[in-house]
Scaffold this active site. Structure first.
Site, PDB file in Angstrom:
ATOM      1  N   GLU A  30       4.834  13.873   1.921  1.00 42.25           N
ATOM      2  CA  GLU A  30       6.151  13.296   2.208  1.00 42.25           C
ATOM      3  C   GLU A  30       6.302  11.987   1.433  1.00 42.25           C
ATOM      4  O   GLU A  30       5.388  11.176   1.410  1.00 42.25           O
ATOM      5  CB  GLU A  30       6.252  13.048   3.722  1.00 42.25           C
ATOM      6  CG  GLU A  30       7.590  12.551   4.172  1.00 42.25           C
ATOM      7  CD  GLU A  30       8.720  13.402   3.632  1.00 42.25           C
ATOM      8  OE1 GLU A  30       8.782  14.603   3.930  1.00 42.25           O
ATOM      9  OE2 GLU A  30       9.549  12.865   2.874  1.00 42.25           O
ATOM     10  N   LEU A  49       9.247   9.961   1.854  1.00 48.11           N
ATOM     11  CA  LEU A  49      10.294   9.098   2.410  1.00 48.11           C
ATOM     12  C   LEU A  49       9.731   7.712   2.704  1.00 48.11           C
ATOM     13  O   LEU A  49       8.533   7.565   2.949  1.00 48.11           O
ATOM     14  CB  LEU A  49      10.872   9.710   3.694  1.00 48.11           C
ATOM     15  CG  LEU A  49      10.024   9.742   4.966  1.00 48.11           C
ATOM     16  CD1 LEU A  49      10.001   8.428   5.705  1.00 48.11           C
ATOM     17  CD2 LEU A  49      10.539  10.820   5.880  1.00 48.11           C
ATOM     18  N   ALA A  96      -1.487   8.743  -5.599  1.00 50.43           N
ATOM     19  CA  ALA A  96      -1.173   8.027  -6.841  1.00 50.43           C
ATOM     20  C   ALA A  96       0.200   7.359  -6.762  1.00 50.43           C
ATOM     21  O   ALA A  96       0.372   6.228  -7.212  1.00 50.43           O
ATOM     22  CB  ALA A  96      -1.235   8.987  -8.024  1.00 50.43           C
ATOM     23  N   PHE A 132       0.730   3.403  -7.215  1.00 41.38           N
ATOM     24  CA  PHE A 132       1.582   2.820  -8.269  1.00 41.38           C
ATOM     25  C   PHE A 132       2.636   1.885  -7.664  1.00 41.38           C
ATOM     26  O   PHE A 132       2.906   0.813  -8.200  1.00 41.38           O
ATOM     27  CB  PHE A 132       2.274   3.925  -9.072  1.00 41.38           C
ATOM     28  CG  PHE A 132       1.478   4.392 -10.262  1.00 41.38           C
ATOM     29  CD1 PHE A 132       0.211   4.945 -10.094  1.00 41.38           C
ATOM     30  CD2 PHE A 132       1.979   4.277 -11.546  1.00 41.38           C
ATOM     31  CE1 PHE A 132      -0.534   5.378 -11.188  1.00 41.38           C
ATOM     32  CE2 PHE A 132       1.239   4.700 -12.645  1.00 41.38           C
ATOM     33  CZ  PHE A 132      -0.022   5.254 -12.470  1.00 41.38           C
ATOM     34  N   LEU A 133       3.231   2.310  -6.546  1.00 46.20           N
ATOM     35  CA  LEU A 133       4.264   1.469  -5.916  1.00 46.20           C
ATOM     36  C   LEU A 133       3.644   0.160  -5.432  1.00 46.20           C
ATOM     37  O   LEU A 133       4.175  -0.930  -5.671  1.00 46.20           O
ATOM     38  CB  LEU A 133       4.914   2.220  -4.754  1.00 46.20           C
ATOM     39  CG  LEU A 133       5.812   3.397  -5.145  1.00 46.20           C
ATOM     40  CD1 LEU A 133       6.182   4.237  -3.922  1.00 46.20           C
ATOM     41  CD2 LEU A 133       7.087   2.895  -5.829  1.00 46.20           C
ATOM     42  N   CYS A 179       1.011   2.889   5.073  1.00 45.54           N
ATOM     43  CA  CYS A 179       0.555   3.777   3.998  1.00 45.54           C
ATOM     44  C   CYS A 179      -0.110   3.096   2.820  1.00 45.54           C
ATOM     45  O   CYS A 179      -1.164   3.553   2.363  1.00 45.54           O
ATOM     46  CB  CYS A 179       1.731   4.591   3.492  1.00 45.54           C
ATOM     47  SG  CYS A 179       2.484   5.522   4.818  1.00 45.54           S
ATOM     48  N   PHE A 180       0.494   2.054   2.278  1.00 39.20           N
ATOM     49  CA  PHE A 180       0.004   1.524   1.005  1.00 39.20           C
ATOM     50  C   PHE A 180      -1.488   1.164   1.051  1.00 39.20           C
ATOM     51  O   PHE A 180      -2.274   1.652   0.249  1.00 39.20           O
ATOM     52  CB  PHE A 180       0.820   0.305   0.571  1.00 39.20           C
ATOM     53  CG  PHE A 180       2.147   0.654  -0.043  1.00 39.20           C
ATOM     54  CD1 PHE A 180       2.532   1.970  -0.203  1.00 39.20           C
ATOM     55  CD2 PHE A 180       3.016  -0.339  -0.487  1.00 39.20           C
ATOM     56  CE1 PHE A 180       3.750   2.302  -0.781  1.00 39.20           C
ATOM     57  CE2 PHE A 180       4.231  -0.026  -1.064  1.00 39.20           C
ATOM     58  CZ  PHE A 180       4.596   1.295  -1.206  1.00 39.20           C
ATOM     59  N   ARG A 212       3.011  -1.801  11.631  1.00 37.54           N
ATOM     60  CA  ARG A 212       1.662  -1.530  11.125  1.00 37.54           C
ATOM     61  C   ARG A 212       1.403  -2.255   9.797  1.00 37.54           C
ATOM     62  O   ARG A 212       2.199  -2.152   8.877  1.00 37.54           O
ATOM     63  CB  ARG A 212       1.446  -0.021  10.976  1.00 37.54           C
ATOM     64  CG  ARG A 212       1.263   0.666  12.325  1.00 37.54           C
ATOM     65  CD  ARG A 212       1.180   2.153  12.197  1.00 37.54           C
ATOM     66  NE  ARG A 212       2.460   2.740  11.809  1.00 37.54           N
ATOM     67  CZ  ARG A 212       2.636   4.028  11.553  1.00 37.54           C
ATOM     68  NH1 ARG A 212       1.612   4.857  11.628  1.00 37.54           N
ATOM     69  NH2 ARG A 212       3.816   4.476  11.218  1.00 37.54           N
ATOM     70  N   ARG A 216      10.611 -13.811   1.876  1.00 40.38           N
ATOM     71  CA  ARG A 216      11.299 -12.644   1.316  1.00 40.38           C
ATOM     72  C   ARG A 216      12.357 -13.042   0.292  1.00 40.38           C
ATOM     73  O   ARG A 216      13.046 -12.174  -0.238  1.00 40.38           O
ATOM     74  CB  ARG A 216      11.966 -11.847   2.440  1.00 40.38           C
ATOM     75  CG  ARG A 216      10.970 -11.286   3.447  1.00 40.38           C
ATOM     76  CD  ARG A 216      10.217 -10.123   2.859  1.00 40.38           C
ATOM     77  NE  ARG A 216       9.319  -9.518   3.835  1.00 40.38           N
ATOM     78  CZ  ARG A 216       8.772  -8.327   3.674  1.00 40.38           C
ATOM     79  NH1 ARG A 216       9.036  -7.608   2.601  1.00 40.38           N
ATOM     80  NH2 ARG A 216       7.953  -7.855   4.571  1.00 40.38           N
TER      81      ARG A 216
END
Ligand code: UGA
Length: 452
Positions: A141, A143, A198, A202-203, A252-253, A322, A426
């Site tokens: 996924e 998203l 990957a 990369f992000l 995720c990262f 998270r 930010r």
């Protein structure tokens, strides 16, 4: 799954989980995750062709296609601790599917997994010995939280990896109901699994790269937003994911990067592992640098000073905390004995306290009574930015919520101590306007303002 149910009313979608409380929330008016547009999508299909229950065995028996979407957190102990993915839940799912299945089923890996996990899933499924047959597909996924519904409606691509063309086609035809065929890519299983890791690597690397430049901007007088704009206009580089920040977060990262590092090490690719590991190291540095800058700027002490924390989620438009940079920054400031007044439009007080206690327990192996007391007494959760900013020495912006940009800053200033410091993690606030009002604004990758 809710999107598949919405787009394919003739397909019956049954979402099951062992966690009864979670399922109950999915069946209620108050969904367990905040995601713009999700309520409508769920409401449209729930009770029609979308069902949430805890009847796992029955759902397996009834299904033609089974998506495994359990979490794969970073292992905290044993071999590969701190890096490798914990595949316990995947294996348990595969075993349960094997036990309850008959006939033929397509099993789809939706969870993000290390490369070659499908192989293990396949072996477990085949070992059931009850005559059932399986095809295993990888369908990662892509998203992002906060924009999940638009990402699902118009994905850049759908990726399906698998060995059986027929099985791949069954899944492709589901997505094909609303996704143009030229955006549905098919690959072998391993390419699909690796592409997911990957893509996230990369992000994350782009964010760490621009954050590395932000540190250099702060000491040279360059402005990171100007640099980002200038390099982003090069069509080979592109403008997305070049927003410098207090550090990337999310579930995720970091997890996927560490997973990639572990894989590389496993295959003896030490240099490759070191390369990707540096993306995580840069992110840790960025978070640490931000809290150190706050302390240094506020005359080298924040002890007993009140600091407003605007935003606790890892990005705007989500209630997910998270790996949020806010957790680390708040912990650092609490260790310096600051008093924090935290406000986030979507994150509950209990979640904020849970995260702060968890990071402490993580650092020291357990949460001592003394640390728990420190969090209890030095953290207050406010109901809005105005309340959070009353009587504070500084404001730290940690999430880029839109509502933070449209406040009455004159009113906020009038309730603050002087100098009225703003640390914009930010770069969303209007520095010039705030400076004119009388704030001292420190942005990420921005020239240090002269003391007034
Ligand atoms: C990320 C990927 O973008 C998705 O494609 C992927 O499917 C997902 O992980 C996943 O593996 O599940 P997500 O973590 O939800 O999505 O959110 P992002 O928009 O990627 O943001 C991650 C973090 O990077 C946030 O803390 C965000 O504030 C930060 N970020 C992002 C920056 O600091 N600067 C940027 O320019 C972009």
């Amino acid at each position: 799954m809710a999107m598949i149910a919405k787009q394919c009313p003739d397909i019956s979608v049954h979402v099951v989980d062992l966690n009864a409380a979670r399922i109950q929330q999915w069946n209620s008016d108050s969904l367990p995750v905040y995601e713009p547009g999700l309520d409508e999508v769920v409401r449209e299909s729930r009770g029609r062709n979308l069902r949430f229950s805890t009847e796992v065995d029955q759902a397996i028996r009834d299904a033609d296609i089974i998506f495994i979407a359990v979490n794969t957190p970073t292992k905290i102990s044993g071999i590969g601790a701190g890096r490798a993915a914990n595949l316990e839940f995947i294996e348990k799912c595969a075993r349960q599917i094997a036990r309850c299945s008959s006939g033929h089923k397509i099993v789809v890996e939706k969870s993000t997994l290390p490369v070659r996990t499908a192989e293990a899933v396949k072996r477990i499924l085949q070992s059931a010995g009850n005559g059932a047959t399986f095809d295993v597909l990888s369908n990662p996924e892509f998203l992002a939280e906060g924009t999940a519904i638009e990402d699902l409606l118009l994905p850049d691509r759908i990726l399906i990896g698998g060995e059986s063309d027929a099985a791949v086609e069954v899944l492709a035809s589901v997505y094909g109901r609303w996704v143009p065929r030229n955006r549905i890519l098919t690959t072998n299983l391993w390419s699909s699994e690796l592409s997911k890791l990957a893509a996230n690597a990369f992000l994350a690397q782009r964010v760490s790269s621009i954050n590395a430049i932000s540190a250099l901007c702060e000491v040279t007088g360059a402005d990171v937003d100007e640099v980002s704009r200038a390099i982003g206009m090069d069509s080979r580089i592109g403008s997305k994911f070049l927003k410098s920040s207090v550090g990337f977060g999310g579930s995720c990262f970091q997890k996927d990067l560490l997973n990639l590092v572990y894989l590389c090490e496993h295959f003896g690719l030490r240099e490759v592992a070191t390369y990707w590991e540096q993306v995580v190291a840069m992110n840790d540095y960025q978070k640490r640098r931000f809290s150190e800058r706050i302390v240094r700027t506020m005359f080298n002490t924040v002890s007993d000073k009140r600091i407003a924390i605007w935003g606790f989620a890892f990005k705007k438009d989500t209630n997910d905390t998270r790996e949020s940079a806010a957790i680390r920054v708040c912990r650092d400031l609490l260790q310096e004995r600051a008093r924090l007044v935290i406000y986030d439009p979507r994150v509950s007080e209990s979640q904020i306290r849970y995260e702060l206690q968890a990071i402490w327990a993580d650092q020291f192996g357990e949460l001592s009574e003394q640390h728990k007391k420190l969090i209890d007494t030095n953290v207050v959760v406010a109901k809005d930015c105005y309340e959070a900013s009353k009587d504070v020495h500084a404001i730290a912006v940690l999430t880029e919520w839109d509502e933070f940009t449209t406040l009455d800053f004159q009113k906020i200033l009038s309730t603050m101590h002087r100098p009225a410091f703003v640390f914009d993690g930010r770069n969303i606030l209007d520095r010039a306007a705030l400076t004119k009002l009388g704030f001292e604004v420190h942005g990420i990758g921005k020239p240090t303002p002269c003391a007034r």
